[in-house]
Motif scaffolding. Structure first.
Motif, PDB file in Angstrom:
ATOM      1  N   ILE A  45      -0.822  34.326 -10.726  1.00  0.00           N
ATOM      2  CA  ILE A  45      -1.872  33.313 -10.642  1.00  0.00           C
ATOM      3  C   ILE A  45      -2.794  33.691  -9.493  1.00  0.00           C
ATOM      4  CG2 ILE A  45      -2.396  30.871 -10.276  1.00  0.00           C
ATOM      5  CD1 ILE A  45       0.535  30.291 -11.186  1.00  0.00           C
ATOM      6  N   VAL A  46      -4.091  33.744  -9.778  1.00  0.00           N
ATOM      7  CA  VAL A  46      -5.090  34.056  -8.754  1.00  0.00           C
ATOM      8  C   VAL A  46      -5.970  32.830  -8.535  1.00  0.00           C
ATOM      9  CG1 VAL A  46      -7.089  35.472  -8.152  1.00  0.00           C
ATOM     10  CG2 VAL A  46      -5.103  36.521  -9.265  1.00  0.00           C
ATOM     11  N   ILE A  47      -6.095  32.425  -7.284  1.00  0.00           N
ATOM     12  CA  ILE A  47      -6.959  31.311  -6.901  1.00  0.00           C
ATOM     13  C   ILE A  47      -8.140  31.889  -6.127  1.00  0.00           C
ATOM     14  CG2 ILE A  47      -7.100  29.076  -5.750  1.00  0.00           C
ATOM     15  CD1 ILE A  47      -4.980  29.169  -7.957  1.00  0.00           C
ATOM     16  N   THR A  48      -9.354  31.702  -6.638  1.00  0.00           N
ATOM     17  CA  THR A  48     -10.521  32.310  -5.994  1.00  0.00           C
ATOM     18  C   THR A  48     -10.869  31.667  -4.656  1.00  0.00           C
ATOM     19  OG1 THR A  48     -12.061  30.874  -7.213  1.00  0.00           O
ATOM     20  CG2 THR A  48     -11.526  33.024  -8.201  1.00  0.00           C
ATOM     21  N   HIS A  49     -10.621  30.344  -4.548  1.00  0.00           N
ATOM     22  CA  HIS A  49     -10.884  29.640  -3.288  1.00  0.00           C
ATOM     23  C   HIS A  49     -10.230  28.262  -3.343  1.00  0.00           C
ATOM     24  CE1 HIS A  49     -14.168  28.351  -5.924  1.00  0.00           C
ATOM     25  NE2 HIS A  49     -14.466  27.371  -5.097  1.00  0.00           N
ATOM     26  N   SER A  50     -10.307  27.541  -2.235  1.00  0.00           N
ATOM     27  CA  SER A  50      -9.461  26.365  -2.054  1.00  0.00           C
ATOM     28  C   SER A  50     -10.038  25.053  -2.573  1.00  0.00           C
ATOM     29  CB  SER A  50      -9.148  26.195  -0.552  1.00  0.00           C
ATOM     30  OG  SER A  50     -10.343  25.994   0.196  1.00  0.00           O
ATOM     31  N   HIS A  51     -11.213  25.040  -3.135  1.00  0.00           N
ATOM     32  CA  HIS A  51     -11.767  23.789  -3.669  1.00  0.00           C
ATOM     33  C   HIS A  51     -10.867  23.241  -4.774  1.00  0.00           C
ATOM     34  CE1 HIS A  51     -16.179  24.452  -2.211  1.00  0.00           C
ATOM     35  NE2 HIS A  51     -15.458  23.771  -1.335  1.00  0.00           N
ATOM     36  N   PRO A  52     -10.691  21.912  -4.823  1.00  0.00           N
ATOM     37  CA  PRO A  52      -9.736  21.334  -5.780  1.00  0.00           C
ATOM     38  C   PRO A  52     -10.077  21.572  -7.247  1.00  0.00           C
ATOM     39  CG  PRO A  52     -10.978  19.612  -4.632  1.00  0.00           C
ATOM     40  CD  PRO A  52     -11.244  20.881  -3.911  1.00  0.00           C
ATOM     41  N   ASP A  53     -11.344  21.803  -7.584  1.00  0.00           N
ATOM     42  CA  ASP A  53     -11.653  22.087  -8.984  1.00  0.00           C
ATOM     43  C   ASP A  53     -11.226  23.497  -9.372  1.00  0.00           C
ATOM     44  OD1 ASP A  53     -13.806  22.948  -7.289  1.00  0.00           O
ATOM     45  OD2 ASP A  53     -15.108  23.168  -9.029  1.00  0.00           O
TER      46      ASP A  53
END
Length: 219
Positions: A45-53
């Motif tokens: 799983i890759v998360i591009t940044h921490s914004h909740p959307d």
């Protein structure tokens, strides 16, 4: 490679049985149209940044428990997920191998928004032919002009249709997969897609229309 969109910026990529998930955020799960169990077979799983959307902590916790996937992201996401016991592999700019997918992480600035803090963020080149811009239209991404598939926001507080059009005209991709539209009502998404499809079609760019969860493309 098969790419399926599960609302907003949540993307499931599969190649040779290996599944990679990008940005399972709140807009994907809030109406119950997508369930964490959909992603029980993901390996990474890759998360591009921490914004909740782009990061729904509750949903991600459930996905990680079901799949035992490795999570990759920024230092801010490392810190955000530590309290819930999810270990995150911190990403640095450059090349990395994530399962069967060759990624290039590109440090980019989030587009301007009304906020006191703007998180660090990465865009990703995937297998040299797909570019996920995250929430950025950075000039750094012009290095990938002519990309096979450009995945980018088409609705957001930080853009207009003209912003999208100008960036795409600089990028000259072969095709577009629209992202970041999970907060809009279905009738409006359909209307916007039609507008984009007609505009880019006249310019020889294929605009895909993933209007239902799980719609996508194959490369």
């Amino acid at each position: 490679m098969n790419i399926k969109k599960y609302l907003h910026s949540c993307l499931l990529l599969e190649k040779e049985g290996d599944q990679l998930l990008f940005d399972p955020g709140t807009f994907s799960f809030v109406e119950g149209l997508v369930k964490p169990g959909t992603f029980s077979q993901v390996a990474n799983i890759v998360i591009t940044h921490s914004h909740p959307d782009h990061l729904d902590v509750d949903a991600l916790t459930k996905i990680a428990a079901l799949s035992k996937a490795t999570v990759w992201s920024t230092q801010e996401v490392v810190e955000k997920l530590a309290p819930v016991g999810i270990k995150v592999q911190e990403i640095a700019e450059g090349s990395l191998q994530v399962g069967r997918f060759a990624l290039q992480a590109i440090a980019v600035a989030h587009e301007p928004i009304l906020a006191d803090h703007i998180p660090g963020m990465f865009a990703f080149l995937i297998d040299g032919k797909v570019l996920n811009t995250a929430d950025s239209f950075s000039d750094k991404l012009l290095a990938f002009r002519g990309i096979d598939l450009l995945m980018l926001p088409v609705m957001a507080p930080f853009l207009t249709e003209l912003t999208v059009a100008r960036f795409v005209e600089k990028m000259q991709p072969k095709a577009i997969l629209p992202l970041h539209d999970g907060y809009a009502k279905p009738f409006f998404v359909t209307q916007r897609y039609t507008n984009y499809e007609q505009y880019f079609g006249k310019r020889g760019i294929n605009f895909h229309r993933p209007e239902q969860p799980g719609d996508g493309v194959s490369l």
